[in-house]
Design a protein around this motif. Structure first.
Motif, PDB file in Angstrom:
ATOM      1  N   TYR A  23       1.211  -1.115  -0.198  1.00 24.64           N
ATOM      2  CA  TYR A  23      -0.244  -0.009  -0.107  1.00 24.64           C
ATOM      3  C   TYR A  23       0.351   1.597  -0.070  1.00 24.64           C
ATOM      4  CZ  TYR A  23      -4.420  -2.481   2.009  1.00 24.64           C
ATOM      5  OH  TYR A  23      -5.785  -3.581   1.143  1.00 24.64           O
ATOM      6  N   ILE A  26      -5.538   5.683   1.177  1.00 25.64           N
ATOM      7  CA  ILE A  26      -4.905   5.214  -0.106  1.00 25.64           C
ATOM      8  C   ILE A  26      -4.586   5.185  -1.311  1.00 25.64           C
ATOM      9  CG2 ILE A  26      -4.813   2.261  -0.475  1.00 25.64           C
ATOM     10  CD1 ILE A  26      -6.317   1.663   2.103  1.00 25.64           C
ATOM     11  N   THR A  27      -3.678   5.391  -1.663  1.00 28.93           N
ATOM     12  CA  THR A  27      -3.592   6.135  -3.111  1.00 28.93           C
ATOM     13  C   THR A  27      -3.373   5.175  -4.235  1.00 28.93           C
ATOM     14  OG1 THR A  27      -1.419   6.716  -2.646  1.00 28.93           O
ATOM     15  CG2 THR A  27      -3.145   8.520  -2.826  1.00 28.93           C
ATOM     16  N   ALA A  28      -2.489   3.850  -3.991  1.00 24.62           N
ATOM     17  CA  ALA A  28      -2.033   2.822  -4.520  1.00 24.62           C
ATOM     18  C   ALA A  28      -2.035   1.407  -3.178  1.00 24.62           C
ATOM     19  CB  ALA A  28      -0.719   2.757  -5.001  1.00 24.62           C
ATOM     20  N   ARG A  29      -2.424   0.230  -4.432  1.00 25.23           N
ATOM     21  CA  ARG A  29      -2.506  -1.152  -3.370  1.00 25.23           C
ATOM     22  C   ARG A  29      -2.442  -1.550  -4.660  1.00 25.23           C
ATOM     23  NH1 ARG A  29      -5.220  -5.376  -2.758  1.00 25.23           N
ATOM     24  NH2 ARG A  29      -5.448  -6.704  -0.740  1.00 25.23           N
ATOM     25  N   THR A  30      -1.167  -2.844  -4.419  1.00 23.51           N
ATOM     26  CA  THR A  30      -0.948  -3.776  -4.750  1.00 23.51           C
ATOM     27  C   THR A  30      -0.354  -4.647  -4.541  1.00 23.51           C
ATOM     28  OG1 THR A  30       0.104  -2.696  -6.919  1.00 23.51           O
ATOM     29  CG2 THR A  30       0.781  -4.734  -6.884  1.00 23.51           C
ATOM     30  N   VAL A  68      -5.707   1.766  -7.310  1.00 26.95           N
ATOM     31  CA  VAL A  68      -5.644   0.987  -6.016  1.00 26.95           C
ATOM     32  C   VAL A  68      -5.661  -0.530  -6.970  1.00 26.95           C
ATOM     33  CG1 VAL A  68      -7.287   0.322  -4.257  1.00 26.95           C
ATOM     34  CG2 VAL A  68      -6.164   2.474  -4.203  1.00 26.95           C
TER      35      VAL A  68
END
Length: 179
Positions: A40, A47-51, A92
């Motif tokens: 994250y 939350i600006t990014a999640r992989t 996300v």
């Protein structure tokens, strides 16, 4: 000054366990979770990014510089390199990604792998190499700064490397818990 403290939630993640966090130079927070193995990026409480990586757990994070992070994972024992600028704009994602090309689009590539199940700790050595400690064997490895195949420094059985402390003179201290 008055011997008091306060605590507050910075961001809430959907995953049940957070094993690793790092503050980035711009104030954002990088976090790794288990058992979903999600990475994250949070800014200003959002939350600006999640992989979700093709792993079960993220155990440790290491900043190589302000543009690059390394992510130590478990099941399988891998280290991923993250281009923070690409990852920060990837958005996300909900699904676990196992395709190397799709991960690369999100700024994530494989840095190296070990034969043990978990990379528990990673650290940057004075000469630029990356040290890694594993579990459940408790082995110690080094990788070239650019990644690739590891060199085994110490082989153990039934142990877990719980911390690494590199020294300016090139020495490396490791805490190892034996079963």
């Amino acid at each position: 000054a008055d011997a008091t403290y306060a605590s507050r939630d910075v961001v809430k993640l959907a995953d049940p366990q957070v094993f690793a966090i790092k503050r980035l130079s711009d104030g954002a927070i990088l976090a790794g979770t288990s058992p979903k193995g999600a990475l994250y990026l949070a800014r200003d409480g959002k939350i600006t990014a999640r992989t979700a990586l093709p792993v079960d757990s993220i155990f440790d994070l290491l900043l190589l510089d302000e543009h690059t992070a390394l992510v130590a994972t478990g099941n399988p024992g891998r280290i991923y390199r993250v281009d923070l600028a690409k990852f920060g704009t990837a958005g996300v994602g909900a699904e676990k990604i196992s395709d190397a090309k799709l991960l690369a689009v999100r700024g994530v590539t494989v840095f190296g792998e070990i034969r043990d199940r978990n990379v528990r700790r990673i650290a940057l050595l004075a000469d630029g190499r990356v040290a890694a400690g594993s579990a459940p064997k408790g082995n110690l490895y080094t990788f070239a700064r650019d990644g690739g195949a590891p060199v085994i420094l110490q082989e153990n059985r039934d142990a877990e490397v719980t911390d690494l402390l590199p020294q300016p003179n090139g020495d490396l201290y490791a805490t190892i818990v034996f079963a």
